[in-house]
Design an enzyme around this catalytic site. Sequence first.
Site, mmCIF file in Angstrom:
data_model
loop_
_atom_site.group_PDB
_atom_site.id
_atom_site.type_symbol
_atom_site.label_atom_id
_atom_site.label_comp_id
_atom_site.label_asym_id
_atom_site.label_seq_id
_atom_site.Cartn_x
_atom_site.Cartn_y
_atom_site.Cartn_z
ATOM 1 N N GLU A 111 51.109 24.743 6.903
ATOM 2 C CA GLU A 111 50.178 25.385 5.962
ATOM 3 C C GLU A 111 49.286 24.359 5.263
ATOM 4 O O GLU A 111 48.692 24.650 4.222
ATOM 5 C CB GLU A 111 50.943 26.218 4.909
ATOM 6 N N HIS A 147 54.247 27.036 -2.079
ATOM 7 C CA HIS A 147 54.425 28.264 -1.291
ATOM 8 C C HIS A 147 55.912 28.471 -1.009
ATOM 9 O O HIS A 147 56.622 27.532 -0.641
ATOM 10 C CB HIS A 147 53.656 28.146 0.034
ATOM 11 N N HIS A 158 59.093 31.894 -0.141
ATOM 12 C CA HIS A 158 59.351 33.233 0.387
ATOM 13 C C HIS A 158 60.287 34.003 -0.555
ATOM 14 O O HIS A 158 61.437 34.270 -0.200
ATOM 15 C CB HIS A 158 59.970 33.130 1.783
ATOM 16 N N GLU A 218 56.257 38.630 -21.375
ATOM 17 C CA GLU A 218 55.634 37.311 -21.249
ATOM 18 C C GLU A 218 54.675 37.211 -20.053
ATOM 19 O O GLU A 218 53.860 36.288 -19.998
ATOM 20 C CB GLU A 218 56.719 36.238 -21.065
ATOM 21 N N HIS A 259 55.083 38.185 3.623
ATOM 22 C CA HIS A 259 55.327 36.772 3.921
ATOM 23 C C HIS A 259 55.816 35.989 2.699
ATOM 24 O O HIS A 259 56.906 35.434 2.708
ATOM 25 C CB HIS A 259 54.051 36.143 4.506
HETATM 26 P P1 13P Z 1 56.337 24.787 7.537
HETATM 27 O O1 13P Z 1 57.774 24.488 7.895
HETATM 28 O O2 13P Z 1 55.386 24.351 8.610
HETATM 29 O O3 13P Z 1 55.984 24.243 6.176
HETATM 30 O O4 13P Z 1 56.180 26.372 7.477
HETATM 31 C C1 13P Z 1 56.980 27.150 6.635
HETATM 32 C C2 13P Z 1 56.268 28.349 6.144
HETATM 33 O O5 13P Z 1 56.661 28.912 5.144
HETATM 34 C C3 13P Z 1 55.067 28.852 6.872
HETATM 35 O O6 13P Z 1 54.367 29.791 6.118
HETATM 36 ZN ZN ZN Z 2 55.629 30.783 4.626
#
Ligand code: 13P
Ligand code: ZN
Length: 274
Positions: free
Chosen positions: A115, A139, A141, A169, A210
Site C-alpha cells: 500500500e 492502515h 483491519h 468524545e 477491507h
Molecule cells: P502489506 O503486507 O503489503 O502491507 O499488505 C497488507 C494489507 O493490509 C493490504 O491492504
Molecule cells: Zn489492508
Amino acid sequence: MNILDAEFVKGFIRMANDGWLLGFHERNGGNLTYRIKDSEVDEIKDNFKPGQWQEIGTEVKDLAGEFFMVTGSGRFFRNADIRPEETTGIIEVSEDGTKYRIVWGLINGGRPTSELPSHLMNHEVKKKLTNGKYRVIYHGHPANVIALTFVLPLEAEVFTRELWEMATECPVVFPDGIGVVPWMVPGGREIAVETSKLMELYDVVIWAHHGLFAAGEDFDLTFGLFHTVEKAAEILVKTLSMTSAKRQTIMPDDFRRLAKDFNVELPERFLYDK
Ligand code: 13P
Ligand code: ZN
C-alpha cells in the site's frame, strides 16, 4: 546513533505492537508509515546502506528526498517488536518523486508495504494541508468498522453521524468526519488516488469490506484516532445487534451545543434530520 535507539523508531514499533495487541493486524494485515524529520535522519544516516531505486507505482513530487519508516509487505505486525529489521525499514524517495530505495531494514528480501502508493499519496496531501505537521499514516483491519461496511450505506455523512452518536468524545476527536471508499482492488495507484482525494477532507478514511486509514501528527494521535473510530464502531455493532431502533441518542442540537463548549466546528451536513 544506533537506529533501534532512535525515539521515533521506538515509537513506531510500539504503535505497531499496540495495533497487533488490539487485533487490528491479523497475519500481515495493515501497514504503517512515518515521514521522518530531518533532524531524526541526521542522527541515524551514518547507518544507511542505500539499495537499488525501485518504482513507487505513482508520483509524489512533494515528497522528493524525504525518508520514511515503513512496514514490510507480507510482514507481520506481531513481529515488529522482536524482529524490527526484518518487519520494518527506512526508505528514501527519489528527487523526481517516482522511485524509492531501501536504506535500512527490510532484511531477508523485504520490500515496503504493497500500500506504499496510498501511504505516500496520503502523506503528500497531509504534508501540504498541515504545513508539514502530519507525519503518520496508518492502515489496519479493525473488525467492527469492516462489519459496518456491510450494513450501512457507504456514505461519509452516514458513517460520520452514526459513529459520532456512539460516544460523546467522537465529534471532538474527528470533527471533520470520516470518508468512505467503496470496495476497490487494494495495493495500487487507483485506490491510492481515491483515498488521497478523501484525505483532503478527512483524517480517517474507511475502505469498504477491507479496513481503515488514519492520518495524524504523531503516533499517539494517529493511533488514538484509529482506536476511537473502531471503539465507536464496536458500540454501534453491539447496539445494532440488540435493536434496529435506538430508544435515545445524542441529537443534532446536542452536537451543536457540544461543538460550542469544546470549540470544534461540526459541519452541518452531518447533522441532518433522520
Ligand atoms: P502489506 O503486507 O503489503 O502491507 O499488505 C497488507 C494489507 O493490509 C493490504 O491492504
Ligand atoms: Zn489492508
